[in-house]
Design a protein around this motif. Sequence first.
Motif, PDB file in Angstrom:
ATOM      1  N   THR A 244       0.854  -1.187   0.000  1.00 14.26           N
ATOM      2  CA  THR A 244       0.000   0.000   0.000  1.00 14.26           C
ATOM      3  C   THR A 244       0.891   1.238   0.000  1.00 14.26           C
ATOM      4  OG1 THR A 244      -0.053   0.162   2.414  1.00 14.26           O
ATOM      5  CG2 THR A 244      -1.738  -1.240   1.373  1.00 14.26           C
ATOM      6  N   PRO A 245       0.331   2.411  -0.294  1.00 15.74           N
ATOM      7  CA  PRO A 245       1.138   3.644  -0.210  1.00 15.74           C
ATOM      8  C   PRO A 245       1.715   3.879   1.182  1.00 15.74           C
ATOM      9  CG  PRO A 245      -0.881   4.052  -1.432  1.00 15.74           C
ATOM     10  CD  PRO A 245      -0.993   2.662  -0.878  1.00 15.74           C
ATOM     11  N   GLN A 246       1.100   3.286   2.211  1.00 17.87           N
ATOM     12  CA  GLN A 246       1.622   3.452   3.571  1.00 17.87           C
ATOM     13  C   GLN A 246       2.824   2.534   3.821  1.00 17.87           C
ATOM     14  OE1 GLN A 246      -1.844   3.177   3.001  1.00 17.87           O
ATOM     15  NE2 GLN A 246      -1.858   5.434   3.071  1.00 17.87           N
ATOM     16  N   THR A 247       2.758   1.295   3.337  1.00 12.77           N
ATOM     17  CA  THR A 247       3.864   0.363   3.570  1.00 12.77           C
ATOM     18  C   THR A 247       5.047   0.641   2.644  1.00 12.77           C
ATOM     19  OG1 THR A 247       2.930  -1.254   2.026  1.00 12.77           O
ATOM     20  CG2 THR A 247       2.296  -1.451   4.341  1.00 12.77           C
ATOM     21  N   HIS A 248       4.787   1.169   1.444  1.00 12.79           N
ATOM     22  CA  HIS A 248       5.848   1.481   0.490  1.00 12.79           C
ATOM     23  C   HIS A 248       5.670   2.920   0.013  1.00 12.79           C
ATOM     24  CE1 HIS A 248       5.750  -2.900   0.500  1.00 12.79           C
ATOM     25  NE2 HIS A 248       6.953  -2.904  -0.037  1.00 12.79           N
TER      26      HIS A 248
END
Length: 263
Positions: A244-248
């Motif tokens: 996700t944009p949060q994890t990567h």
Amino acid sequence: AISDRHPYMFTVGEDKMVKCWDLEQNKVIRHYHGHLSGVYTCAMHPTLDIVCTAGRDSAVRVWDIRSKAQIFCLAGHKETIGSLATQAVDPQIISGSHDTTCRLWDLAAGKSYATLTHHKKGIRGLCLHPSKYLFATGAADHIKQWKCPEGTFMKNVDCNHTIINCLAVNHDDVMVAATDSGQFHYFDWKTGYNFHTEGTRVQPGSLEAEAAIYAMTFDKTGTRLISCEADKTIKIWKEDEDATPQTHPVDYKPAAPGSEKRW
């Protein structure tokens, strides 16, 4: 190299041999003799019945698949040729050498019509974009993108001065550079942004020095990356479905206009 139009696979090796395998019978049906030293790379022409091979004797040899005859011996490089690419339009053959040059070959005339001398280190990686009229070369100094057919320099992609062994790119503009230290660097083709770096998975029982990645390619769908590594394994990689944009997170800061290096 595997032919798109025939059930043939071509392999090359340090024993100077170029072999043609029939994939229906699972056996060698032809040998191509002529190389003076180890052969490191080969490429099938997409529309003609020819195969190109190159290696330590610094020449690109063009072979007729059926007759086993050598059509051309394309000389000009001063050192080992580490990478080859072929396409249906000019330049039909592109070669990258450890003498730091990349040559574009005129297949009809049998000679080089452009020599690209921008690299400062030996070229090991070379890939053609599957849909754009562009290609990329990889060396320890930079990855460079070029425009066909003249070989016009487009831009540099920074690779932190790691030794790049091979390059691959898919239809989604994801370019992957694999290094001698076992790292995969994922770049956006348009911007040159390195959005992800990942180390290879170590084969249990192998040495730390056996992490190098020697060859890789995307499959026909462009969703699976196949790598050949120094620990004698072939690995198949897929996109992380849980990313996700949060994890990567993407932390892309474009360079100011005019500040990009042109060499």
